[in-house]
Design an enzyme around this catalytic site. Structure first.
Site, PDB file in Angstrom:
ATOM      1  N   GLU A  39      11.932 -13.412  16.833  1.00  0.00           N
ATOM      2  CA  GLU A  39      11.234 -13.698  15.790  1.00  0.00           C
ATOM      3  C   GLU A  39      11.808 -15.137  14.795  1.00  0.00           C
ATOM      4  OE1 GLU A  39      11.842 -10.369  15.882  1.00  0.00           O
ATOM      5  OE2 GLU A  39      10.010 -10.109  16.861  1.00  0.00           O
ATOM      6  N   ARG A  74      18.726   0.979  21.753  1.00  0.00           N
ATOM      7  CA  ARG A  74      18.108   2.066  21.851  1.00  0.00           C
ATOM      8  C   ARG A  74      17.671   2.645  23.066  1.00  0.00           C
ATOM      9  NH1 ARG A  74      17.295  -0.069  16.606  1.00  0.00           N
ATOM     10  NH2 ARG A  74      18.307   1.111  14.915  1.00  0.00           N
TER      11      ARG A  74
END
Length: 181
Positions: free
Chosen positions: A107, A70
């Site tokens: 994560e 993005r």
């Protein structure tokens, strides 16, 4: 009056961020920026606000460095407005020619980011750009790549910063975020 315009543009951007519950996993509220891209005025507001910030705070910026994927949406538009170059930080294995890479932890997984070896010259003043700052892993890796290239990192630009995750605290440079959630 300028502050009213800024607040209006920030409101317009916020109106075009869609919250998607339980994506990509249960318990996560995903901040979807796709509606910003569909609305030309909202997209223009993002680029206008980034451009104003860069011209005021970092007028000597030489390159915008966009993070996959993005950062590729906002970075080239900003670079074009500023009349400077744009370079890509991609996932390992996606760029042709000699590259420099760095590993980092997400994560729940490990990843590698890379840049073409000749994309940034030593001493070039760069700003990194992405859509969202969460835990800071990806932006931190991009900063490491810039250090390996001996670039001067001026800061990071993001549309949305998830303040509760404290990602900005993990970065070696200041972060400018349009929206804080």
């Amino acid at each position: 009056m300028a502050e009213d315009s800024r607040v209006h543009r920030l409101d317009l951007i916020l109106q075009h961020v869609r919250n998607v519950p339980d994506f990509p996993v249960q318990g996560i509220v995903f901040k979807d920026i796709c509606p910003i891209l569909k609305e030309p005025k909202a997209l223009a507001a993002v680029i206008d606000l980034f451009e104003e910030h860069v011209r005021q705070k970092h007028p000597h910026t030489e390159l915008i460095v966009g993070l996959e994927a993005r950062g590729f949406l906002f970075g080239p538009l900003l670079a074009q407005r500023l009349g400077i170059g744009f370079v890509l930080v991609r996932k390992k294995g996606k760029l042709p020619g000699p590259t420099v890479s760095v590993g980092y932890t997400l994560e729940y997984a490990k990843a590698e980011a890379e840049i073409q070896a000749d994309a940034v010259q030593p001493g070039q003043k760069v700003l990194l750009i992405d859509d969202l700052l969460a835990t800071g892993g990806t932006l931190h890796a991009a900063c490491e790549l810039m250090k390996m290239q001996k670039a001067e990192i001026l800061g990071c630009l993001v549309v949305i910063e998830l303040k509760d995750l404290s990602g900005a605290e993990k970065l070696p440079v200041p972060v400018f975020s349009l929206l804080q959630c």
